[in-house]
Motif scaffolding. Sequence first.
Motif, PDB file in Angstrom:
ATOM      1  N   GLU A  90     -42.446  14.568 -31.439  1.00 56.07           N
ATOM      2  CA  GLU A  90     -41.310  14.770 -32.107  1.00 56.07           C
ATOM      3  C   GLU A  90     -41.005  16.249 -32.751  1.00 56.07           C
ATOM      4  O   GLU A  90     -40.144  16.757 -32.607  1.00 56.07           O
ATOM      5  N   TYR A  91     -42.186  16.863 -32.863  1.00 53.06           N
ATOM      6  CA  TYR A  91     -42.072  18.414 -33.191  1.00 53.06           C
ATOM      7  C   TYR A  91     -41.343  19.166 -32.208  1.00 53.06           C
ATOM      8  O   TYR A  91     -40.543  19.989 -32.303  1.00 53.06           O
ATOM      9  N   GLY A  92     -42.061  19.138 -30.929  1.00 54.69           N
ATOM     10  CA  GLY A  92     -41.570  20.004 -29.766  1.00 54.69           C
ATOM     11  C   GLY A  92     -39.975  19.407 -29.576  1.00 54.69           C
ATOM     12  O   GLY A  92     -39.423  20.454 -29.040  1.00 54.69           O
ATOM     13  N   LYS A  93     -39.832  18.088 -29.516  1.00 51.68           N
ATOM     14  CA  LYS A  93     -38.384  17.878 -29.134  1.00 51.68           C
ATOM     15  C   LYS A  93     -37.457  18.313 -30.270  1.00 51.68           C
ATOM     16  O   LYS A  93     -36.352  18.665 -29.866  1.00 51.68           O
ATOM     17  N   VAL A  94     -37.650  18.276 -31.263  1.00 53.73           N
ATOM     18  CA  VAL A  94     -36.724  18.539 -32.535  1.00 53.73           C
ATOM     19  C   VAL A  94     -36.622  20.173 -32.595  1.00 53.73           C
ATOM     20  O   VAL A  94     -35.601  20.946 -32.720  1.00 53.73           O
ATOM     21  N   SER A  95     -37.788  20.863 -32.599  1.00 58.15           N
ATOM     22  CA  SER A  95     -37.856  22.381 -32.936  1.00 58.15           C
ATOM     23  C   SER A  95     -37.723  23.308 -31.672  1.00 58.15           C
ATOM     24  O   SER A  95     -37.157  24.401 -32.049  1.00 58.15           O
ATOM     25  N   LYS A  96     -38.194  22.684 -30.724  1.00 55.00           N
ATOM     26  CA  LYS A  96     -38.085  23.515 -29.404  1.00 55.00           C
ATOM     27  C   LYS A  96     -38.863  25.026 -29.941  1.00 55.00           C
ATOM     28  O   LYS A  96     -37.819  25.902 -29.500  1.00 55.00           O
ATOM     29  N   PRO A  97     -39.788  24.822 -30.377  1.00 53.07           N
ATOM     30  CA  PRO A  97     -40.393  26.412 -30.542  1.00 53.07           C
ATOM     31  C   PRO A  97     -41.072  27.240 -29.530  1.00 53.07           C
ATOM     32  O   PRO A  97     -41.193  26.595 -28.552  1.00 53.07           O
ATOM     33  N   SER A  98     -41.236  28.570 -29.745  1.00 51.07           N
ATOM     34  CA  SER A  98     -41.863  29.125 -28.829  1.00 51.07           C
ATOM     35  C   SER A  98     -43.538  29.006 -28.899  1.00 51.07           C
ATOM     36  O   SER A  98     -43.835  28.363 -29.829  1.00 51.07           O
ATOM     37  N   VAL A  99     -44.305  29.405 -28.138  1.00 55.37           N
ATOM     38  CA  VAL A  99     -45.654  29.080 -28.141  1.00 55.37           C
ATOM     39  C   VAL A  99     -46.013  29.522 -29.566  1.00 55.37           C
ATOM     40  O   VAL A  99     -47.090  28.846 -29.998  1.00 55.37           O
ATOM     41  N   ARG A 100     -45.888  30.652 -29.869  1.00 53.68           N
ATOM     42  CA  ARG A 100     -46.482  31.310 -31.111  1.00 53.68           C
ATOM     43  C   ARG A 100     -46.071  30.464 -32.326  1.00 53.68           C
ATOM     44  O   ARG A 100     -46.997  29.951 -33.117  1.00 53.68           O
ATOM     45  N   GLU A 101     -44.851  30.025 -32.537  1.00 50.94           N
ATOM     46  CA  GLU A 101     -44.477  29.257 -33.487  1.00 50.94           C
ATOM     47  C   GLU A 101     -45.350  27.888 -33.448  1.00 50.94           C
ATOM     48  O   GLU A 101     -45.442  27.265 -34.410  1.00 50.94           O
ATOM     49  N   ALA A 102     -45.349  27.143 -32.188  1.00 53.55           N
ATOM     50  CA  ALA A 102     -45.931  25.821 -32.115  1.00 53.55           C
ATOM     51  C   ALA A 102     -47.432  26.129 -32.567  1.00 53.55           C
ATOM     52  O   ALA A 102     -47.828  25.248 -33.152  1.00 53.55           O
ATOM     53  N   LEU A 103     -48.264  27.260 -32.167  1.00 53.11           N
ATOM     54  CA  LEU A 103     -49.776  27.342 -32.447  1.00 53.11           C
ATOM     55  C   LEU A 103     -49.787  27.379 -34.143  1.00 53.11           C
ATOM     56  O   LEU A 103     -50.666  27.061 -34.785  1.00 53.11           O
ATOM     57  N   ARG A 104     -48.636  28.481 -34.652  1.00 53.49           N
ATOM     58  CA  ARG A 104     -48.830  28.485 -36.141  1.00 53.49           C
ATOM     59  C   ARG A 104     -48.634  27.137 -36.868  1.00 53.49           C
ATOM     60  O   ARG A 104     -49.259  26.808 -37.962  1.00 53.49           O
ATOM     61  N   TRP A 105     -47.772  26.256 -36.216  1.00 53.71           N
ATOM     62  CA  TRP A 105     -47.623  24.880 -36.982  1.00 53.71           C
ATOM     63  C   TRP A 105     -48.925  24.371 -36.917  1.00 53.71           C
ATOM     64  O   TRP A 105     -49.291  23.293 -37.714  1.00 53.71           O
ATOM     65  N   CYS A 106     -49.527  24.088 -35.577  1.00 53.41           N
ATOM     66  CA  CYS A 106     -50.705  23.585 -35.476  1.00 53.41           C
ATOM     67  C   CYS A 106     -51.686  24.105 -36.509  1.00 53.41           C
ATOM     68  O   CYS A 106     -52.534  23.216 -36.909  1.00 53.41           O
ATOM     69  N   ALA A 107     -51.669  25.425 -36.725  1.00 58.43           N
ATOM     70  CA  ALA A 107     -52.717  25.762 -37.557  1.00 58.43           C
ATOM     71  C   ALA A 107     -52.647  25.171 -38.902  1.00 58.43           C
ATOM     72  O   ALA A 107     -53.645  24.968 -39.932  1.00 58.43           O
ATOM     73  N   ASP A 108     -51.335  25.536 -39.506  1.00 59.16           N
ATOM     74  CA  ASP A 108     -50.893  24.927 -40.826  1.00 59.16           C
ATOM     75  C   ASP A 108     -51.100  23.446 -40.814  1.00 59.16           C
ATOM     76  O   ASP A 108     -51.429  23.001 -42.304  1.00 59.16           O
TER      77      ASP A 108
END
Length: 599
Positions: free
Chosen positions: A327-345
Motif C-alpha cells: 500500500e505504501y509503495g503503490k500510493v507514495s511511489k517513493p525513491s529508495v531513500r524515502e522508502a528506507l527512511r519510512w521503514c526506519a521510522d
Amino acid sequence: MRTSQSSHDKVTSIAITAQQGVGKTHLLSRIRHQLEKDGGALFVYAGGNNYTDLNLIKYQFQQTLADSLSKTGSQSVMQWQEVAAAIANEVRSENSPTPADLVKKFDQAYANSLAKNKNLMNALQKQVLKNKPNADPYILRAILWTLSETQAPFAIKWLSGEELAQFNADELGLPNPSKTNQDREAEALKNIQQILNLVSFYNPVVICFDEIDVKNNSTDDGLPTESVIANFVKIIHDTLENSELSQGVVILTVMLPETWRDKVNSIPGGTPDRISKFTQRKPIDLKYVSGDSMVELVNVWLQEFYGAKNLIPPHPLYPFEESQLREYGKVSKPSVREALRWCADNFKIDEEPLPSEPLERFELAFKRENEAYIGDYLEDSSLIAEALYFGFETLKGQTLEGVFIEEVIRDIQPKAHNMPSSMDKKFINFKIIATENGRQAKIGVSVIQYSQLTLTAALKRLIDYETFELTRGCLVRSQSKIEQMKKHSEAYKLLNELISEKGGEHVDLIEEQIRPLIAVLGVYQKQQQYQLTEELIFDVIDKNKITSDNLLLREILSNPSGDMPAVDDEEDNELIDELFGSLSTSETDDSDDLSELLS
C-alpha cells in the motif's frame, strides 16, 4: 571478483539505465559514500562532462583516474595513499601501520635517510619490485611518493600524465620529457593499464562512467560521446591484466534506456557484451519504488540485517506486513531513500521476553554474547586483556597448574612508566599475585595484538622485573604474528631475553580459547540487562568450570617451557626499518626518546 579463483572473472561490467530523475547519479553517489564509510573498494568517478575533447579520451581518463584516487578513502587518507601503504606494508609483514601513520611519518623518515647518505625511496622501490617484477618502476615509485605530504601533489600530477617542473621531477626520480597532447594520448592506455593492474592487486576498483548521453562534442571522425565512451570501456575491459591474484575491477556505465537501446546496444564488435558483462548484456533498469519492489526492497534489507545478527524472524518481512508495504509503495511511489527512511521510522518490534528461570537467562545471555563478536575482534588487545583479567578474577582462591591465585591487580605501578602518553592503554595489562611451590609469584600479563612498535615497548616492561615487581612476564600474542618477527629485530631480541634469560613466556592467543572468556565477560557486564546477579554468574562459571578448565588461562599460569617460538629469519632492511620504526611515537612513554625508536 575478490574471491573468484578465475582470472576471467576479475574484470567485469554492469550497465545501468534509468529515466531522468529516478536516481542514476544518486545511486553512484551512494556507492561512493558507502565505500568511503566502510571500505571494500576504491572508487573512480568519470562523469560525461569530464571529456572536453573526445579525441583525447584515454589521456583525459588518466587524469580522471589520478584525480579520483586523490579523494579521501575509507581510512581518512587519499585512496592513492591507501594503496601506497598497502604496497609498503608488504615489505615488513610483521608491522602494518595505518596509512595515516605512514603519511604522518614518511617525510621525516625520508629526511633521516638522506642525512645518512642513503635513500629510503630507493630502498622501498627495490624491495617492492622483488615481488612485483612486472610493475612499471616509475608508476610504482610515484604511487609510493603519495605517502609524502610534501611530494604527493607532484606525484599525483605526474600520475595524471602531466609534465612537472624539472626540479620536482629530479627530486622524485621520475622521467619528465616534454610531450604534446597527442603523445600523452598515445601513452595513456599503457599508463592506465599499469595503474589499474597495480592498484587492483590491493583493492577492488569500481569505475563509474556517468552521463555518457551528454551532448558536448564529438571526435574528428564524428563519433558522439556515448559511442566513444562505450568503445573505451571495451578497451579497458579487454586490455587489463586478468590476474587470479587481483582484487578485480568493475566498470559501471550509466545511461538513459534509449541510449542503450538505440545506440550502445547496436555498436558492433562485442562492445555491448563488454559494457554489461556481469548482467549478460541485460542492463539493470532503475525504476521508482512500486508496491512489488517495496516488498522486494524490504525483504533484501531485512534478510541481510537478520543474517548479520544470527536471528530467525517469524517471517521474512517481520515486523512489517506485506499488505502494509504494498500500500505504501503503490500510493507514495517513493525513491529508495524515502522508502528506507519510512521503514526506519516504522520499525516497531516487541522485545523478546527473558526466560523466568535464572539459569535459562544465563544460557540465553551467554549464547547472545558468544554470537555477538564477529570480524576482527581478535585484534582488540584491550578487549582480550579485559576478558583474561575477568577470567582470573573468577579464580581467586583456587589453584591451577600448581599456582594458588591470591589477587589480580590492574593498577600496575609505577603507572607513568606503564602507560604511553596517550593514556588509553597499558603495556602490562594486569599482574597475578600467587603462590607457586611455596614462593610468592607475580606474573605480569601483556596482550599485544597490534603494532610491532607497541610490542617492543611492552616487552621492555615485561623484562623489567625490578621496576614492576615481577617474577615472571607473559606475552599473549597470536602465534601467526610472532612468526612474522625478524630474528635481528629489537622485538625478537627482547622476546628472547624474556624467555631464555628471564624465565618468562609467550602464550599463543587461540580464538576457541578466548571466545568463551569474552562471552562470559559480556554477560557479567550486562547483568542488569539480563536480570542476573553477580553471585549467580560467578556460581555458574564455577560449577561449569568455564574459567577453571580454560586452556588459555591455564597456559598463562603453567611453568614456562623456555623454548623460543619460530620466527622469520629474513634480514631487515635498515632504511625501511627506520620508516616503520619511526611510527606512532605516542605509543611510547616520555622516557623512550627518538633515537631508541629508530634503533
